[in-house]
Write a protein that holds these residues in place. Structure first.
Motif, PDB file in Angstrom:
ATOM      1  N   SER A 172      -6.708 -32.848  14.989  1.00 21.68           N
ATOM      2  CA  SER A 172      -6.557 -34.010  14.120  1.00 21.68           C
ATOM      3  C   SER A 172      -7.231 -35.179  14.816  1.00 21.68           C
ATOM      4  CB  SER A 172      -5.071 -34.299  13.884  1.00 21.68           C
ATOM      5  OG  SER A 172      -4.890 -35.510  13.182  1.00 21.68           O
ATOM      6  N   ARG A 173      -8.415 -35.543  14.315  1.00 18.30           N
ATOM      7  CA  ARG A 173      -9.224 -36.573  14.978  1.00 18.30           C
ATOM      8  C   ARG A 173      -9.911 -37.467  13.938  1.00 18.30           C
ATOM      9  NH1 ARG A 173      -6.894 -34.393  18.452  1.00 18.30           N
ATOM     10  NH2 ARG A 173      -7.596 -33.585  20.475  1.00 18.30           N
ATOM     11  N   THR A 174     -10.030 -38.738  14.249  1.00 17.75           N
ATOM     12  CA  THR A 174     -10.787 -39.659  13.403  1.00 17.75           C
ATOM     13  C   THR A 174     -12.221 -39.744  13.906  1.00 17.75           C
ATOM     14  OG1 THR A 174      -8.840 -40.975  12.835  1.00 17.75           O
ATOM     15  CG2 THR A 174     -10.979 -42.047  12.614  1.00 17.75           C
ATOM     16  N   VAL A 175     -13.170 -39.695  12.972  1.00 12.74           N
ATOM     17  CA  VAL A 175     -14.592 -39.798  13.300  1.00 12.74           C
ATOM     18  C   VAL A 175     -15.193 -40.894  12.428  1.00 12.74           C
ATOM     19  CG1 VAL A 175     -16.797 -38.579  13.478  1.00 12.74           C
ATOM     20  CG2 VAL A 175     -14.650 -37.335  13.822  1.00 12.74           C
ATOM     21  N   ARG A 176     -15.936 -41.782  13.043  1.00 10.47           N
ATOM     22  CA  ARG A 176     -16.488 -42.928  12.313  1.00 10.47           C
ATOM     23  C   ARG A 176     -17.822 -42.557  11.665  1.00 10.47           C
ATOM     24  NH1 ARG A 176     -14.509 -44.927  17.051  1.00 10.47           N
ATOM     25  NH2 ARG A 176     -16.596 -45.035  17.972  1.00 10.47           N
ATOM     26  N   CYS A 177     -17.732 -41.753  10.612  1.00  8.85           N
ATOM     27  CA  CYS A 177     -18.939 -41.400   9.852  1.00  8.85           C
ATOM     28  C   CYS A 177     -18.541 -40.910   8.472  1.00  8.85           C
ATOM     29  CB  CYS A 177     -19.759 -40.330  10.578  1.00  8.85           C
ATOM     30  SG  CYS A 177     -19.077 -38.660  10.482  1.00  8.85           S
ATOM     31  N   HIS A 178     -19.490 -40.904   7.577  1.00  8.60           N
ATOM     32  CA  HIS A 178     -19.332 -40.318   6.249  1.00  8.60           C
ATOM     33  C   HIS A 178     -19.109 -38.814   6.406  1.00  8.60           C
ATOM     34  CE1 HIS A 178     -20.745 -38.992   2.190  1.00  8.60           C
ATOM     35  NE2 HIS A 178     -20.189 -40.130   1.813  1.00  8.60           N
ATOM     36  N   TYR A 179     -18.225 -38.262   5.598  1.00 12.51           N
ATOM     37  CA  TYR A 179     -17.850 -36.849   5.746  1.00 12.51           C
ATOM     38  C   TYR A 179     -19.034 -35.896   5.637  1.00 12.51           C
ATOM     39  CZ  TYR A 179     -18.271 -36.854   0.675  1.00 12.51           C
ATOM     40  OH  TYR A 179     -18.764 -36.982  -0.598  1.00 12.51           O
ATOM     41  N   SER A 180     -20.087 -36.286   4.934  1.00 11.54           N
ATOM     42  CA  SER A 180     -21.236 -35.395   4.750  1.00 11.54           C
ATOM     43  C   SER A 180     -21.948 -35.103   6.069  1.00 11.54           C
ATOM     44  CB  SER A 180     -22.229 -35.995   3.741  1.00 11.54           C
ATOM     45  OG  SER A 180     -22.727 -37.246   4.208  1.00 11.54           O
ATOM     46  N   PHE A 181     -21.931 -36.072   6.996  1.00 12.89           N
ATOM     47  CA  PHE A 181     -22.546 -35.818   8.301  1.00 12.89           C
ATOM     48  C   PHE A 181     -21.840 -34.670   9.020  1.00 12.89           C
ATOM     49  CE2 PHE A 181     -23.791 -40.419   7.912  1.00 12.89           C
ATOM     50  CZ  PHE A 181     -25.162 -40.229   7.964  1.00 12.89           C
ATOM     51  N   MET A 182     -20.536 -34.537   8.819  1.00 15.14           N
ATOM     52  CA  MET A 182     -19.783 -33.472   9.465  1.00 15.14           C
ATOM     53  C   MET A 182     -20.155 -32.107   8.896  1.00 15.14           C
ATOM     54  SD  MET A 182     -18.094 -35.125  11.717  1.00 15.14           S
ATOM     55  CE  MET A 182     -17.000 -33.840  12.314  1.00 15.14           C
ATOM     56  N   HIS A 183     -20.294 -32.017   7.575  1.00 17.51           N
ATOM     57  CA  HIS A 183     -20.719 -30.764   6.963  1.00 17.51           C
ATOM     58  C   HIS A 183     -22.087 -30.339   7.493  1.00 17.51           C
ATOM     59  CE1 HIS A 183     -17.781 -29.823   3.737  1.00 17.51           C
ATOM     60  NE2 HIS A 183     -17.525 -31.120   3.771  1.00 17.51           N
ATOM     61  N   GLU A 184     -23.000 -31.285   7.572  1.00 19.75           N
ATOM     62  CA  GLU A 184     -24.347 -30.979   8.043  1.00 19.75           C
ATOM     63  C   GLU A 184     -24.330 -30.546   9.504  1.00 19.75           C
ATOM     64  OE1 GLU A 184     -26.940 -34.253   7.266  1.00 19.75           O
ATOM     65  OE2 GLU A 184     -26.315 -34.441   5.172  1.00 19.75           O
TER      66      GLU A 184
ATOM     67  N   VAL B  97     -13.388 -12.767  16.053  1.00 22.21           N
ATOM     68  CA  VAL B  97     -12.448 -13.047  17.141  1.00 22.21           C
ATOM     69  C   VAL B  97     -11.822 -14.424  16.961  1.00 22.21           C
ATOM     70  CG1 VAL B  97     -13.523 -11.525  18.814  1.00 22.21           C
ATOM     71  CG2 VAL B  97     -14.308 -13.898  18.614  1.00 22.21           C
ATOM     72  N   PHE B  98     -12.453 -15.265  16.150  1.00 22.56           N
ATOM     73  CA  PHE B  98     -11.797 -16.511  15.781  1.00 22.56           C
ATOM     74  C   PHE B  98     -12.345 -16.992  14.453  1.00 22.56           C
ATOM     75  CE2 PHE B  98     -15.418 -18.336  18.161  1.00 22.56           C
ATOM     76  CZ  PHE B  98     -15.834 -19.335  17.290  1.00 22.56           C
ATOM     77  N   SER B  99     -11.539 -17.774  13.777  1.00 19.81           N
ATOM     78  CA  SER B  99     -11.912 -18.373  12.503  1.00 19.81           C
ATOM     79  C   SER B  99     -11.518 -19.846  12.536  1.00 19.81           C
ATOM     80  CB  SER B  99     -11.210 -17.679  11.332  1.00 19.81           C
ATOM     81  OG  SER B  99     -11.504 -16.301  11.288  1.00 19.81           O
ATOM     82  N   LEU B 100     -12.371 -20.674  11.999  1.00 24.52           N
ATOM     83  CA  LEU B 100     -12.108 -22.106  11.936  1.00 24.52           C
ATOM     84  C   LEU B 100     -12.082 -22.546  10.482  1.00 24.52           C
ATOM     85  CD1 LEU B 100     -11.961 -24.988  13.283  1.00 24.52           C
ATOM     86  CD2 LEU B 100     -14.464 -25.022  13.109  1.00 24.52           C
ATOM     87  N   TRP B 101     -11.047 -23.285  10.121  1.00 21.52           N
ATOM     88  CA  TRP B 101     -11.006 -23.961   8.822  1.00 21.52           C
ATOM     89  C   TRP B 101     -10.920 -25.454   9.090  1.00 21.52           C
ATOM     90  CZ3 TRP B 101      -7.564 -27.479   6.840  1.00 21.52           C
ATOM     91  CH2 TRP B 101      -7.712 -27.789   5.479  1.00 21.52           C
ATOM     92  N   VAL B 102     -11.683 -26.248   8.328  1.00 27.89           N
ATOM     93  CA  VAL B 102     -11.727 -27.676   8.601  1.00 27.89           C
ATOM     94  C   VAL B 102     -11.887 -28.456   7.301  1.00 27.89           C
ATOM     95  CG1 VAL B 102     -14.221 -27.685   9.012  1.00 27.89           C
ATOM     96  CG2 VAL B 102     -12.808 -29.441  10.065  1.00 27.89           C
ATOM     97  N   ALA B 103     -11.240 -29.623   7.266  1.00 26.63           N
ATOM     98  CA  ALA B 103     -11.368 -30.555   6.141  1.00 26.63           C
ATOM     99  C   ALA B 103     -11.693 -31.930   6.702  1.00 26.63           C
ATOM    100  CB  ALA B 103     -10.085 -30.606   5.328  1.00 26.63           C
ATOM    101  N   TYR B 104     -12.576 -32.646   5.996  1.00 26.19           N
ATOM    102  CA  TYR B 104     -12.976 -33.994   6.408  1.00 26.19           C
ATOM    103  C   TYR B 104     -12.454 -34.966   5.339  1.00 26.19           C
ATOM    104  CZ  TYR B 104     -16.223 -30.846   8.763  1.00 26.19           C
ATOM    105  OH  TYR B 104     -16.760 -29.806   9.479  1.00 26.19           O
ATOM    106  N   VAL B 105     -11.465 -35.751   5.693  1.00 28.76           N
ATOM    107  CA  VAL B 105     -10.757 -36.587   4.722  1.00 28.76           C
ATOM    108  C   VAL B 105     -11.194 -38.038   4.882  1.00 28.76           C
ATOM    109  CG1 VAL B 105      -8.499 -37.262   3.853  1.00 28.76           C
ATOM    110  CG2 VAL B 105      -8.814 -34.991   4.886  1.00 28.76           C
ATOM    111  N   PRO B 106     -11.868 -38.604   3.884  1.00 28.67           N
ATOM    112  CA  PRO B 106     -12.312 -40.000   4.024  1.00 28.67           C
ATOM    113  C   PRO B 106     -11.129 -40.941   4.107  1.00 28.67           C
ATOM    114  CG  PRO B 106     -12.625 -39.222   1.767  1.00 28.67           C
ATOM    115  CD  PRO B 106     -12.232 -38.035   2.572  1.00 28.67           C
ATOM    116  N   GLU B 107     -11.261 -41.943   4.956  1.00 31.42           N
ATOM    117  CA  GLU B 107     -10.155 -42.883   5.158  1.00 31.42           C
ATOM    118  C   GLU B 107     -10.372 -44.195   4.413  1.00 31.42           C
ATOM    119  OE1 GLU B 107      -8.221 -41.528   9.392  1.00 31.42           O
ATOM    120  OE2 GLU B 107      -9.501 -43.306   9.378  1.00 31.42           O
ATOM    121  N   ASP B 108     -11.500 -44.847   4.626  1.00 31.68           N
ATOM    122  CA  ASP B 108     -11.727 -46.158   4.043  1.00 31.68           C
ATOM    123  C   ASP B 108     -12.348 -46.035   2.658  1.00 31.68           C
ATOM    124  OD1 ASP B 108     -13.923 -45.099   5.584  1.00 31.68           O
ATOM    125  OD2 ASP B 108     -15.012 -46.922   5.095  1.00 31.68           O
TER     126      ASP B 108
END
Length: 377
Positions: free
Chosen positions: A177-189, A277-288
């Motif tokens: 659970s972390r805040t990142v200062r960017c638009h969520y689309s940058f994370m998908h890319e 051997v591992f699986s990652l699920w992730v969601a990027y939730v816009p804050e502002d």
């Protein structure tokens, strides 16, 4: 559905000349800037860890919409608009009493549906209290609190993500659970484009990704990479995560990464294995409201090794490795966001067709942001 295969892919599918330079696809005219496209609210988004919502209310947010989460005496979590109907004081500053949430200012009490249940000083039969505040549909799953910020009539028919590995006796889950200062689309890319491994050279060594192919449709993009380790110093946690064992060994792994709007998943299958051997699920939730900051919720589900207790010993090393990789990725995507802020538009010259396709998925499934997301005037 579109399928693209890179050099060395299955026979019968044309592959480009390995020696030729990549050809940039021109951006069609009239398309909106992806960084001005908002996450569609008609989906379930995690907004808090379940462990955070205990006896006191918790403030949460989606795209500038502030919410107050609280767990009533029945054990159910409720999500209300984080403004008292009386004086607009945040309800997240209030007090939980039974299954109600009481404002800290004048003690107006709200039920889980947002209706006002009591105004202590309002005489009976004198006037009618306001209707209350907006309530959001809520579900708890995978140790997360999900809310449905869009049309509540669509919530029941909209499925939560299905994660069979979570809670399985064969897996242990690491939650992020972390805040990142960017638009969520940058994370998908960032996650889909594994050509950026040079960024992580100090952690993973000379890791060589090769795109085996990818598929895209209106709502998803799925890419498959072959990873080989070409030398250099490799963090011990990386080897443990790839199930190389305590002694370590070089391996060739197949990584599958998928954006299926609005979530993203990643799985890794080592050489000579038939399951991840591992699986990652992730969601990027816009804050502002402008959605230039997002909160990352991730579930890394790791298969336990056969040696009893080995995963417990390896856990600190795996956590340290993943935190270092995430920190480097965050540095890069936040730099991308700063460039967008300074330039006022997207000036990227993208040459990777895979990323052009995921941008179209995000653009076509999102919603336009208000031209004045922050208060005007």
């Amino acid at each position: 559905m579109t399928e693209t295969t890179s050099p060395g892919g299955p026979a019968g599918i044309a592959a480009p000349d390995p020696g030729s330079a990549p050809t940039a696809q021109p951006r069609p005219g009239g398309l909106p800037d992806l960084r001005r496209v908002g996450a569609h609210p008609d989906h379930w988004y995690p907004v808090a860890l379940s462990s955070q919502v205990r006896g006191k209310p918790v403030a949460a947010v989606f795209g500038g919409e502030r919410m107050a989460l609280y767990r009533g005496a029945s054990g159910a979590v409720h999500a209300l608009e984080d403004r008292c109907a009386h004086r607009q004081v945040p309800l997240s500053m209030g007090v939980v009493e039974g299954d109600a949430l009481r404002c800290c200012y004048h003690a107006w009490a709200y039920r889980g549906d947002g209706r006002i249940s009591q105004i202590p000083y309002l005489p009976k039969g004198v006037g009618r209290p306001p209707r209350g505040v907006r309530a959001f549909p809520v579900r708890e799953a995978y140790g997360l609190v999900f809310v449905f910020p869009g049309d509540p009539a669509k919530a029941e028919a909209t499925a939560l993500p299905v994660l069979p590995e979570y809670g399985s006796a064969r897996h242990r889950t690491m939650t992020y659970s972390r805040t990142v200062r960017c638009h969520y689309s940058f994370m998908h890319e960032n996650l889909l484009d594994m050509n950026h491994q040079f960024l992580h050279r100090g952690v993973v060594g000379r890791l060589q990704p090769k795109l085996l192919g990818y598929e895209a449709d209106a709502r998803s993009v799925e890419a498959r990479y072959l990873f080989t380790h070409g030398g250099g110093r490799r963090n011990r946690g990386a080897g443990l995560l790839a199930a190389e064992g305590i002694g370590g060994s070089d391996s060739a792994d197949v990584m599958t990464i998928r954006t299926e709007y609005p979530y993203q998943t990643l799985t890794l299958v080592p050489e000579k294995s038939d399951h991840p051997v591992f699986s990652l699920w992730v969601a990027y939730v816009p804050e502002d409201a402008e959605q230039r900051t997002c909160h990352v919720y991730g579930l890394l589900m790791i298969e336990k090794p056969r040696v009893p207790g080995a995963v417990h010993l390896a856990w600190p090393l795996i956590r340290r490795f993943t935190e270092r990789v995430f920190a480097e990725d965050r540095m890069a995507v936040e730099a991308e966001q700063r460039a967008w802020d300074e330039q006022g538009e997207d000036r990227n010259h993208e040459v990777f067709p895979l990323i052009l396709d995921v941008r179209e998925v995000l653009r076509s499934n999102g919603v336009p942001l208000s031209p004045c997301a922050r208060p005007c005037g």
